[in-house]
Design a protein around this motif. Structure first.
Motif, short mmCIF file in Angstrom:
data_model
loop_
_atom_site.label_atom_id
_atom_site.label_comp_id
_atom_site.label_asym_id
_atom_site.label_seq_id
_atom_site.Cartn_x
_atom_site.Cartn_y
_atom_site.Cartn_z
N LEU A 294 46.78 20.33 10.03
CA LEU A 294 45.70 20.96 10.78
C LEU A 294 45.25 20.06 11.93
N ARG A 295 45.20 18.76 11.70
CA ARG A 295 44.82 17.83 12.77
C ARG A 295 45.81 17.88 13.92
N LEU A 296 47.10 17.90 13.61
CA LEU A 296 48.12 17.95 14.67
C LEU A 296 48.06 19.27 15.44
N THR A 297 47.82 20.36 14.74
CA THR A 297 47.73 21.66 15.41
C THR A 297 46.52 21.69 16.34
N ARG A 298 45.39 21.22 15.86
CA ARG A 298 44.19 21.21 16.70
C ARG A 298 44.34 20.28 17.89
N SER A 299 44.93 19.12 17.68
CA SER A 299 45.08 18.18 18.80
C SER A 299 46.12 18.68 19.79
N ALA A 300 47.16 19.39 19.33
CA ALA A 300 48.14 19.95 20.25
C ALA A 300 47.50 21.02 21.13
N ALA A 301 46.64 21.85 20.54
CA ALA A 301 45.93 22.86 21.32
C ALA A 301 45.00 22.20 22.34
N LEU B 161 50.23 14.37 28.31
CA LEU B 161 50.09 15.26 27.15
C LEU B 161 50.14 14.47 25.85
N ALA B 162 51.06 13.51 25.76
CA ALA B 162 51.17 12.69 24.55
C ALA B 162 49.93 11.82 24.35
#
Length: 179
Positions: free
Chosen positions: A7-14, A44-45
């Motif tokens: 969930l953290r990776l998904t939110r930070s990618a958005a 982006l990274a």
């Protein structure tokens, strides 16, 4: 409620995609140089790494907007150092009285406010959904938990041989028969 890594990776990618994408678009529309693809990916990274660090729990709209403003300022400065062809836009046209810095500042500010509002609404909706699902899952687990079945005691008995005289006797126990 704490967020796990997926969930953290998904939110930070958005957060990174929206923030860096709009920063690059606003920077280019305001007359700045378009970032090169390599520099865009590097930005982006970096923003995704920052987002992953900060996405451990639900954030308030004020926190989201503060981080976005800092990110927009950092990206504006970084995109200024990156070389690329500059585009003349209506915001930085000398006839309209806006200089390049003022036009870029306004464009970045508008992008930040829109992005912050959009991300804060999405953040609130996501956490609301997770809380509702969490309550339903807890209720579902409580309702469907297998009841503890009490088993009867298990006894073993030895079979005692019956005497043939007992098998031939008739038992007349019970109430008397009507006459």
């Amino acid at each position: 409620m704490r967020a796990q890594l997926p969930l953290r990776l998904t939110r930070s990618a958005a957060f990174a995609a929206v923030g860096v994408g709009l920063a690059a678009l606003a920077h280019t529309m305001a007359g700045g140089a378009a970032p090169t693809p390599g520099f865009f990916c590097l930005s982006l990274a970096a923003v995704m790494a920052l987002g992953t660090i900060l996405s451990g729990r639900e954030r308030t709209p004020a926190t989201i907007n503060t981080v976005l403003i800092a990110t927009q300022l950092a990206l504006h400065t970084a995109f200024g150092y990156d070389s690329g062809p500059a585009v003349l836009s209506p915001l930085t046209d000398p006839e309209h009285g806006l200089g390049q810095n003022t036009g870029m500042l306004l464009t970045h500010l508008i992008a930040t406010l829109l992005t912050g509002w959009w991300l804060a609404r999405g953040e609130g909706a996501l956490w609301s959904l997770l809380r509702r699902l969490g309550r339903r899952l807890v209720l579902l687990l409580v309702c469907t938990a297998p009841a503890r079945v009490r088993q009867a005691a298990f006894f073993t008995s030895r079979r005692v041989p019956v005497c043939p005289a007992v098998t031939l006797t008739v038992s007349r126990r019970g109430p008397p028969l009507p006459a």
